[in-house]
Design an enzyme around this catalytic site. Sequence first.
Site, short mmCIF file in Angstrom:
data_model
loop_
_atom_site.label_atom_id
_atom_site.label_comp_id
_atom_site.label_asym_id
_atom_site.label_seq_id
_atom_site.Cartn_x
_atom_site.Cartn_y
_atom_site.Cartn_z
N LYS A 200 0.77 -1.03 0.13
CA LYS A 200 -0.01 0.40 0.27
C LYS A 200 0.69 1.24 -0.15
CE LYS A 200 -3.65 -2.73 -0.22
NZ LYS A 200 -4.58 -3.38 0.30
C1 PLP Z 1 -5.49 -4.22 0.64
C2 PLP Z 1 -7.08 -4.17 0.88
C3 PLP Z 1 -7.73 -3.82 1.91
C4 PLP Z 1 -7.31 -4.58 2.64
O1 PLP Z 1 -6.21 -4.06 3.68
P1 PLP Z 1 -5.90 -4.87 4.91
O2 PLP Z 1 -4.50 -3.67 5.82
O3 PLP Z 1 -4.11 -5.84 3.90
O4 PLP Z 1 -6.61 -5.64 6.08
C5 PLP Z 1 -9.21 -3.86 2.00
N1 PLP Z 1 -9.71 -3.29 1.20
C6 PLP Z 1 -9.03 -3.08 -0.57
C7 PLP Z 1 -10.06 -2.23 -1.15
C8 PLP Z 1 -7.45 -3.77 0.27
O5 PLP Z 1 -6.57 -2.91 -1.14
#
Ligand code: PLP
Length: 402
Positions: A200
């Site tokens: 991210k």
């Molecule tokens: C990565 C992601 C999540 C989940 O994030 P985590 O921190 O791994 O729980 C939720 N929604 C979207 C759209 C994502 O890309």
Amino acid sequence: MSDSRHATRLDLAGLHAAEEYLPFHRATLGEAEEQAVIDVLRSGWITRGQVTAEFEQVFAERVGAAYAVGLNSCTAALHLSLLAAGAGPGTEVITTPYTFAATANSIVHTGARPVFADIDPATLNIDPEQVANRVTDDTVGMIPVHFGGAPCDMKRLGAIADEHRLTIIEDAAHALGAEYMGERIGSISPFTAFSFYATKNITTGEGGMLTTDDAALAERVRRLSLHGMSADAWKRYSREGHSYYEVIEPGFKYNMFDIQAALGQAQLRREEEMRRRRGEIAAIYDSHFADMPRLSLLTADPADIHAHHLYVVLLDLPSLSVTRDQVAEAMETLNIGVSVHFRSLHLHPYYRERFGIAPQDFPYALRASESALSLPVYPSMTDEDTAMAASILTGILERFSI
Ligand SMILES: *Cc1c(COP(=O)(O)O)cnc(C)c1O
């Protein structure tokens, strides 16, 4: 790309390949992150404590929210916001099928029913008109996802929420740093959930943050994240806090801890610079693809600030003799890492079977699932890497055009 592994080998002879493999993603981590972690390890306090509290404060200030609660994932932030918003058995929550599993899974975990609304094919964000059509007496909330880092139409979604008294929980896993009509994502809705997963915009390895302006909601989420206990662990063990606590409700073990938060603080300091660089890379791709006939680009409102988490192209499959998965495999063979965001949730066995959904029920999410391809976009890529990835893709599309 497992679907395409057994597909017929494509003839890629004569096409240009990258000399070295360009990965789809590489996190930007340096000495600042290393030092921050070492400092926590040497401090004698590694679980949730002062460093997490500081990260929450700077994060809340950064996104313009009154409160931020550090959690171990965005999934946890979604789950706890839903519980705080009253989602549970007998209720419904509307969301996009064009997202990662966590968005809809978290609705299922509360006992509520996830109700999908199709996307706008130009942005791949949830279409507010489809949301409006799906509101029932049981609907308690909605989870819009800012796909790729481009804000959803929050004005229209907000109006629907006001009209039907629904709680909006924004899934901002892609959208740290984005702004909608001059307002920062994280400051708009009752709840916003951010992710610090490895790929991210900023990362703590695993981690998440929930932002809200409501003190009582923030307190409830904080309590639910630590077993439903009345006090933070670090307060419990500090000199003022005694070791007395009460269990108010059966909560979860979802809290962030100080090693994560130290990484997060170091990453947040680079967030703007990293986003600017991803924006430059996206602009290079845009200019490369501007006149390319066999693909189209997503649109975004130029008045908004895009977080550029993903760079997605939509292949014009009717003009090609190959599938998106074959194009992806060809990219990998020619040394460019690619990915697919997303295969719509309504196509996955659990959602398809449990809720009796057919692929054509969400035609735009279906079409994007078959044609979207994500290209690398991260700060340590050079302009040359970007131009090369773009020209390798156009080479493949020209070779296999009908
Ligand atoms: C990565 C992601 C999540 C989940 O994030 P985590 O921190 O791994 O729980 C939720 N929604 C979207 C759209 C994502 O890309």
